[in-house]
Design an enzyme around this catalytic site. Structure first.
Site, PDB file in Angstrom:
ATOM      1  N   HIS A   1       0.825  -1.203   0.000  1.00 14.56           N
ATOM      2  CA  HIS A   1       0.000   0.000   0.000  1.00 14.56           C
ATOM      3  C   HIS A   1       0.859   1.253   0.000  1.00 14.56           C
ATOM      4  CE1 HIS A   1      -4.100   1.787   1.192  1.00 14.56           C
ATOM      5  NE2 HIS A   1      -4.200   1.230   0.026  1.00 14.56           N
TER       6      HIS A   1
ATOM      7  N   HIS B   1      -2.528   2.082  12.691  1.00 11.25           N
ATOM      8  CA  HIS B   1      -2.062   1.406  11.459  1.00 11.25           C
ATOM      9  C   HIS B   1      -2.539  -0.044  11.533  1.00 11.25           C
ATOM     10  CE1 HIS B   1       0.268   0.575   7.974  1.00 11.25           C
ATOM     11  NE2 HIS B   1       1.498   0.694   8.438  1.00 11.25           N
TER      12      HIS B   1
ATOM     13  N   HIS C   1      -9.369   6.822   6.613  1.00  7.54           N
ATOM     14  CA  HIS C   1      -8.085   6.534   5.962  1.00  7.54           C
ATOM     15  C   HIS C   1      -7.387   7.839   5.629  1.00  7.54           C
ATOM     16  CE1 HIS C   1      -5.163   4.781   3.182  1.00  7.54           C
ATOM     17  NE2 HIS C   1      -5.395   3.670   3.861  1.00  7.54           N
TER      18      HIS C   1
ATOM     19  N   ARG D   1     -10.514  -2.003  -0.964  1.00  4.85           N
ATOM     20  CA  ARG D   1     -10.260  -3.360  -0.468  1.00  4.85           C
ATOM     21  C   ARG D   1     -11.373  -3.829   0.457  1.00  4.85           C
ATOM     22  NH1 ARG D   1      -4.731  -1.628   2.172  1.00  4.85           N
ATOM     23  NH2 ARG D   1      -6.240  -0.082   2.922  1.00  4.85           N
TER      24      ARG D   1
ATOM     25  N   ASP E   1      -9.185  -2.971   7.446  1.00  2.09           N
ATOM     26  CA  ASP E   1      -9.068  -3.654   8.739  1.00  2.09           C
ATOM     27  C   ASP E   1     -10.403  -4.072   9.347  1.00  2.09           C
ATOM     28  OD1 ASP E   1      -6.247  -3.555   8.972  1.00  2.09           O
ATOM     29  OD2 ASP E   1      -6.409  -1.407   9.295  1.00  2.09           O
TER      30      ASP E   1
ATOM     31  N   ARG F   1       2.438  -8.158   4.355  1.00  2.20           N
ATOM     32  CA  ARG F   1       3.083  -6.882   4.017  1.00  2.20           C
ATOM     33  C   ARG F   1       4.600  -7.030   3.913  1.00  2.20           C
ATOM     34  NH1 ARG F   1       1.019  -1.701   4.236  1.00  2.20           N
ATOM     35  NH2 ARG F   1      -0.854  -2.708   3.383  1.00  2.20           N
TER      36      ARG F   1
ATOM     37  N   PHE G   1     -12.118   2.467  10.732  1.00  4.59           N
ATOM     38  CA  PHE G   1     -12.799   3.451   9.877  1.00  4.59           C
ATOM     39  C   PHE G   1     -11.866   4.604   9.545  1.00  4.59           C
ATOM     40  CE2 PHE G   1     -16.184   1.023  11.586  1.00  4.59           C
ATOM     41  CZ  PHE G   1     -17.105   0.971  10.544  1.00  4.59           C
TER      42      PHE G   1
ATOM     43  N   ARG H   1      15.898  12.311   4.839  1.00  2.36           N
ATOM     44  CA  ARG H   1      16.152  13.173   5.999  1.00  2.36           C
ATOM     45  C   ARG H   1      15.481  14.504   5.735  1.00  2.36           C
ATOM     46  NH1 ARG H   1      16.636  17.318   9.329  1.00  2.36           N
ATOM     47  NH2 ARG H   1      18.359  17.196  10.830  1.00  2.36           N
TER      48      ARG H   1
HETATM   49  C1  LIG Z   1      -6.606   6.291   9.582  1.00  3.73           C
HETATM   50  C2  LIG Z   1      -6.583   7.605  10.344  1.00  3.73           C
HETATM   51  C3  LIG Z   1      -5.390   7.606  11.279  1.00  3.73           C
HETATM   52  C4  LIG Z   1      -6.438   8.737   9.331  1.00  3.73           C
HETATM   53  O1  LIG Z   1      -6.216   9.874  10.098  1.00  3.73           O
HETATM   54  P1  LIG Z   1      -6.285  11.334   9.500  1.00  3.73           P
HETATM   55  O2  LIG Z   1      -5.960  11.352   8.077  1.00  3.73           O
HETATM   56  O3  LIG Z   1      -5.430  12.181  10.384  1.00  3.73           O
HETATM   57  O4  LIG Z   1      -7.838  11.637   9.714  1.00  3.73           O
HETATM   58  P2  LIG Z   1      -8.539  13.014   9.417  1.00  3.73           P
HETATM   59  O5  LIG Z   1      -7.785  14.117  10.055  1.00  3.73           O
HETATM   60  O6  LIG Z   1      -8.774  13.157   7.963  1.00  3.73           O
HETATM   61  O7  LIG Z   1      -9.926  12.878  10.146  1.00  3.73           O
HETATM   62  C5  LIG Z   1     -10.938  13.844   9.917  1.00  3.73           C
HETATM   63  C6  LIG Z   1     -11.900  13.841  11.052  1.00  3.73           C
HETATM   64  O8  LIG Z   1     -12.506  12.560  11.140  1.00  3.73           O
HETATM   65  C7  LIG Z   1     -12.287  12.016  12.426  1.00  3.73           C
HETATM   66  N1  LIG Z   1     -12.012  10.607  12.286  1.00  3.73           N
HETATM   67  C8  LIG Z   1     -11.164  10.038  11.418  1.00  3.73           C
HETATM   68  N2  LIG Z   1     -11.161   8.712  11.588  1.00  3.73           N
HETATM   69  C9  LIG Z   1     -12.047   8.457  12.578  1.00  3.73           C
HETATM   70  C10 LIG Z   1     -12.481   7.277  13.211  1.00  3.73           C
HETATM   71  N3  LIG Z   1     -11.984   6.087  12.839  1.00  3.73           N
HETATM   72  N4  LIG Z   1     -13.390   7.385  14.196  1.00  3.73           N
HETATM   73  C11 LIG Z   1     -13.887   8.563  14.571  1.00  3.73           C
HETATM   74  N5  LIG Z   1     -13.506   9.723  14.014  1.00  3.73           N
HETATM   75  C12 LIG Z   1     -12.603   9.666  13.033  1.00  3.73           C
HETATM   76  C13 LIG Z   1     -11.078  12.742  12.985  1.00  3.73           C
HETATM   77  O9  LIG Z   1     -11.052  12.709  14.393  1.00  3.73           O
HETATM   78  C14 LIG Z   1     -11.293  14.115  12.422  1.00  3.73           C
HETATM   79  O10 LIG Z   1     -12.287  14.749  13.198  1.00  3.73           O
HETATM   80  P3  LIG Z   1     -12.176  16.330  13.502  1.00  3.73           P
HETATM   81  O11 LIG Z   1     -12.194  16.989  12.152  1.00  3.73           O
HETATM   82  O12 LIG Z   1     -13.378  16.599  14.323  1.00  3.73           O
HETATM   83  O13 LIG Z   1     -10.881  16.511  14.229  1.00  3.73           O
HETATM   84  C15 LIG Z   1      -7.892   7.809  11.127  1.00  3.73           C
HETATM   85  O14 LIG Z   1      -9.000   7.748  10.245  1.00  3.73           O
HETATM   86  C16 LIG Z   1      -8.039   6.791  12.229  1.00  3.73           C
HETATM   87  O15 LIG Z   1      -7.469   6.967  13.309  1.00  3.73           O
HETATM   88  N6  LIG Z   1      -8.784   5.688  11.992  1.00  3.73           N
HETATM   89  C17 LIG Z   1      -8.932   4.652  12.986  1.00  3.73           C
HETATM   90  C18 LIG Z   1      -7.730   3.724  12.970  1.00  3.73           C
HETATM   91  C19 LIG Z   1      -7.675   2.851  11.762  1.00  3.73           C
HETATM   92  O16 LIG Z   1      -8.670   2.254  11.366  1.00  3.73           O
HETATM   93  N7  LIG Z   1      -6.480   2.727  11.183  1.00  3.73           N
HETATM   94  C20 LIG Z   1      -6.239   1.901  10.027  1.00  3.73           C
HETATM   95  C21 LIG Z   1      -6.039   2.745   8.826  1.00  3.73           C
HETATM   96  S1  LIG Z   1      -5.943   1.768   7.348  1.00  3.73           S
END
Ligand SMILES: CC(C)(COP(=O)(O)OP(=O)(O)OC[C@H]1O[C@@H](n2cnc3c(N)ncnc32)[C@H](O)[C@@H]1OP(=O)(O)O)[C@@H](O)C(=O)NCCC(=O)NCCS
Length: 372
Positions: free
Chosen positions: A183, A218, A257, A266, A308, A333, A255, A352
């Site tokens: 990925h 992750h 990404h 996927r 996931d 992976r 949830f 860096r």
């Molecule tokens: C994957 C992840 C880290 C991406 O993070 P990111 O790009 O920084 O997310 P964003 O900043 O675009 O999120 C936007 C908003 O949605 C919220 N949000 C994103 N994922 C969320 C989740 N799984 N549950 C609840 N709220 C979520 C954020 O808190 C943020 O809210 P805000 O605007 O009120 O602060 C994040 O979605 C997450 O933590 N997901 C849960 C863990 C997970 O499933 N990881 C596997 C990824 S493949």
């Protein structure tokens, strides 16, 4: 100088020819092959070959590759001893990280034991490491790891459960390994590339990647998703619980990404397989709970399940213990990490970046005895 981006979001940090996570008109693909075609038709071994060698194998190449992987499944005695010494309560990701690091001392990367040899050995041996440790501590047996199952999916399930796995289970694990294999510049792959860019060895890069994958934002998300689904007894209870989590601004694992904004391509694939499994095991509740969580997240936050979420259910229905979900991600992976290590080495450039300093402005040093 450009403004910093929190978490490097949206930053193009380099080039890669290994995969694209949604280049216009292409969707997710590994070296140009769509993930849907690969998930439908390919074995994980074909995908691992594609990623690490740059092309799909011919029948002859595939047979030779499979034969090589099969020949690499014996654990060194010293590694068996280490696995027996590591406590039953260890996190399985720590077992893999430590096993990988230890293997690097027994079989270091050299001119004779090349990067591809190390890569093949790790792909062949990670399931053996995990299952040997697990069965030793759980059942008090020293399992034979040099089994002749052709696919990694079948090999893993047989060592884990001690019997020949059903075709449906083998198929689902194979699809999930294909989906998880690669990925682009995700956090663990990027960690592997950073380590590689310093001129470090293959094992060190994989250890960096495993440590990075372990976190719940992750790879650890699939385990956290299962814990969430199992927390509720009914879909109604799940709806109430998730609404409460969202009201408290808690993250709902599985949830969202960083790169995808509307859906994870996927997820539909693995969701279909999870549903098939749910029906085959006569599940009447868990799948409905998961779907309700999914609906609430779409309705309340416009957030979609990532790979996931439904992978967690699929693994659960395959009788894989939850703590092994992220290790399964490692098995797969490793192929993607290896491809990136090789690509990074060819690039030969240290990674860096620079930081924008936000600390105090210049101030005089006060000797220790004069500080109050
Ligand atoms: C994957 C992840 C880290 C991406 O993070 P990111 O790009 O920084 O997310 P964003 O900043 O675009 O999120 C936007 C908003 O949605 C919220 N949000 C994103 N994922 C969320 C989740 N799984 N549950 C609840 N709220 C979520 C954020 O808190 C943020 O809210 P805000 O605007 O009120 O602060 C994040 O979605 C997450 O933590 N997901 C849960 C863990 C997970 O499933 N990881 C596997 C990824 S493949």
């Amino acid at each position: 100088m450009s403004t910093p981006s929190a978490g490097l979001a949206g930053i193009i940090a380099g080039e890669t020819a290994i995969s694209s996570v949604g280049k216009e008109g292409m969707g997710l693909n590994y070296r140009g092959y769509s993930i849907n075609a690969l998930a439908e038709h390919a074995t994980f071994e074909e995908v691992a070959y594609l990623l690490t060698r740059g092309k799909l194998p011919t029948q002859q190449e595939f047979t030779a590759y499979q034969k090589k992987l099969l020949s690499l499944r014996s654990l060194p005695d010293s590694l068996k001893t280490l696995l027996e010494l590591m406590s039953a309560s260890s996190n399985p990701m720590d077992i893999l990280r430590t096993g990988c690091s230890f293997l690097g001392t027994v079989e270091p990367e050299t001119h004779e034991h090349t990067q591809l040899d190390v890569c093949d050995r790790l792909i062949a041996l990670f399931p053996a490491m995990l299952c040997y440790w697990y069965r030793f501590h759980k059942d008090g047996v020293r399992i034979e790891t040099q089994l002749s199952n052709e696919s990694l999916a079948s090999y893993f399930l047989e060592m884990l459960h001690g019997n020949t796995p059903e075709a449906l289970l083998r198929q689902v694990i194979n699809v999930s390994l294909v989906l998880y294999a690669e990925h682009e510049f995700n956090a663990s792959t990027f960690a592997a590339r950073v380590t590689t860019s310093t001129g470090s060895d293959f094992y060190s890069a994989i250890c960096s990647a495993i440590g990075t994958l372990r976190g719940p934002l992750h790879g650890g998300a699939n385990e956290a998703a299962m814990e969430l689904i199992e927390r509720f007894k009914t879909p109604e209870e799940a709806e109430e619980g998730v609404l409460e989590m969202l009201a408290h601004k808690e993250l709902v694992m599985g949830f969202g990404h960083r790169v995808y904004r509307t859906s994870d391509p996927r997820s539909d694939v693995i969701k279909n397989w999870a549903k098939l499994l749910a029906d085959s095991v006569g599940d009447t509740n868990l799948f409905s709970i998961a779907e309700r969580i999914d609906q609430v997240m779409q309705r309340e936050k416009h957030l979609f399940p990532n790979l996931d979420f439904y992978s967690a259910l699929a693994y659960h229905f395959c009788n894989v213990p939850t703590l092994m979900f992220t290790p399964l991600f490692v098995f797969s992976r490793t192929a993607g990490w290896a491809a990136h290590i090789i690509e990074q080495r060819e690039l030969g450039k240290l990674i860096r970046p620079v930081a924008e300093y936000t600390g105090p402005s210049s101030r005089p040093y006060v000797p220790l005895e004069k500080r109050s």
